[in-house]
Write a protein that holds these residues in place. Structure first.
Motif, mmCIF file in Angstrom:
data_model
loop_
_atom_site.group_PDB
_atom_site.id
_atom_site.type_symbol
_atom_site.label_atom_id
_atom_site.label_comp_id
_atom_site.label_asym_id
_atom_site.label_seq_id
_atom_site.Cartn_x
_atom_site.Cartn_y
_atom_site.Cartn_z
ATOM 1 N N UNK A 331 -7.092 -1.586 -2.870
ATOM 2 C CA UNK A 331 -6.149 -2.672 -3.111
ATOM 3 C C UNK A 331 -4.813 -2.376 -2.432
ATOM 4 N N UNK A 332 -4.393 -1.137 -2.526
ATOM 5 C CA UNK A 332 -3.142 -0.705 -1.875
ATOM 6 C C UNK A 332 -3.273 -0.843 -0.353
ATOM 7 N N UNK A 333 -4.427 -0.465 0.196
ATOM 8 C CA UNK A 333 -4.657 -0.609 1.644
ATOM 9 C C UNK A 333 -4.511 -2.064 2.076
ATOM 10 N N UNK A 334 -5.156 -2.956 1.319
ATOM 11 C CA UNK A 334 -5.105 -4.376 1.688
ATOM 12 C C UNK A 334 -3.665 -4.880 1.727
ATOM 13 N N UNK A 335 -2.883 -4.447 0.768
ATOM 14 C CA UNK A 335 -1.476 -4.868 0.726
ATOM 15 C C UNK A 335 -0.715 -4.381 1.959
ATOM 16 N N UNK A 336 -0.946 -3.138 2.359
ATOM 17 C CA UNK A 336 -0.259 -2.567 3.518
ATOM 18 C C UNK A 336 -0.697 -3.242 4.814
ATOM 19 N N UNK A 337 -2.001 -3.531 4.917
ATOM 20 C CA UNK A 337 -2.507 -4.204 6.124
ATOM 21 C C UNK A 337 -1.913 -5.605 6.228
#
Length: 378
Positions: A331-337
């Protein structure tokens, strides 16, 4: 698998049981990189094809890695990945991350190795699917990196995944290799009940390719003998038979050994045989002392009951926690992307290109997961 940087290992039985295998030399990875560079040069010379910039950079990176210039190699590998672009139909990016991860492993930079090898698994799976031989190779390399970083649970997880993938492809050589590494690690962790079935599967795979040389079966016979002679398993008669089979094979294949290697191997198997005999005598002595208690059977695996259920429950809880942590990270990755793709100034400054963003996110994710693992182990 030519891109695996782990070779077939011979077990060392200094104390009647195989020890952990040595760190890989990286020769397989280096040879593969040389082969690719040679193909590029021949294509250029014979067919008049111009070597693409991304391939040229990767060949230069591999050459720098062979010379031990790790930082220069890292920069060139990343430049190659950036130059390649977002071609999802090619394994170029996954192969490059795998090569870089292997290089980091060779020079003891295990945390960096884990970052790049995880990216190799992710990118490779996106291109060829999760069940591909390439992905199994990347996962086996990743397992070794986790093992070297003293994170055995992760190493066990990826060795098992790699073994299962190779087995499903009937790749007995690589399945046997991954199974041996997994059984050896479980044996080192004294998880003998889990190690036994894996060692038996390893032996099955090795016997499938025994026509290529029975010498390959000897380390597995010794490993399985060491495992089943553990007090928790207590199959001493079978352990003796396995050790004697290893001795017979060692003598039958002595022409393939160098003089020093043959003598050393015979000495190690003799120590294993002696260790099994001593273990059996000690086990019997302890069983007699334990009056009024149920002694474990010498022909069946002990366990079961409340302790086993407790262990299974603990494993289940650990897996559920790990899955929950992985979901939070994703979920954190998706936010950063999303932030990076929307043109977020801070993110673009930190990571000008998408490959640099991927590496940065993987590093941050590994730091977070390592911290969570450490917290859960307390």
């Amino acid at each position: 698998c030519s891109r695996c940087f782990l070779g077939l290992h011979t077990a060392t039985m200094a104390s009647g049981a195989p020890s952990s295998t040595k760190a890989p030399s990286g020769q397989g990875q280096s040879k593969d990189a040389k082969r690719r560079a040679l193909i590029d040069r021949l294509s250029n010379a014979v067919l008049g094809k111009k070597i693409p910039e991304d391939h040229k950079l990767r060949n230069q990176a591999a050459a720098q890695g062979r010379r031990g210039n790790v930082d220069n190699a890292t920069k060139l590998y990343m430049q190659a990945v950036i130059a390649h672009g977002s071609d999802d139909k090619s394994l170029f990016v996954a192969d490059s991350y795998n090569d870089l991860g292997c290089l980091m492993c060779r020079f003891g930079r295990q945390k960096d190795a884990i970052t790049y090898l995880r990216l190799a698994v992710t990118k490779g799976s996106a291109v060829v699917g999760d069940a591909d031989r390439k992905v199994a190779c990347f996962e086996k390399n990743l397992a070794f990196a986790y093992k070297s970083d003293k994170r055995p649970k992760k190493a066990v997880h990826y060795y098992r995944r790699s073994m299962q993938k190779y087995a499903s492809l009937s790749d007995h050589a690589n399945a046997g290799e991954a199974a041996y590494e997994l059984a050896n690690l479980l044996n080192d962790l004294k998880e003998f009940e889990k190690a036994e079935p894996v060692a038996r599967e390893c032996l099955r795979h090795k016997q499938e390719i025994a026509g290529e040389g029975q010498i390959q079966v000897i380390p597995t016979l010794c490993l399985l003998a060491a495992i089943v002679s553990a007090p928790k398993i207590a199959k001493f008669d079978e352990a003796s038979e396995l050790a004697m089979s290893a001795m017979k094979l060692t003598r039958a294949t002595e022409k393939t050994w160098s003089s020093g290697s043959k003598d050393k191997e015979i000495d190690q198997v003799n120590k294993l045989i002696l260790g099994v005999k001593r273990g059996k005598a000690k086990w019997k002595k302890n069983s007699k002392k334990a009056k009024g208690k149920t002694a474990p059977s010498a022909t069946t695996t002990t366990g079961g009951g409340e302790g086993t259920n407790s262990g299974a429950e603990e494993t289940k809880n650990s897996e559920e926690t790990s899955t929950a942590n992985e979901k939070r990270i994703e979920e954190w990755r998706r936010e950063k992307v999303e932030a990076w793709e929307s043109g977020d100034g801070a993110m673009r400054k930190k990571c000008p290109s998408r490959p640099e963003l991927d590496v940065w996110m993987e590093r941050q994710a590994q730091k977070a997961l390592a911290a969570l693992e450490a917290k859960s182990n307390k």
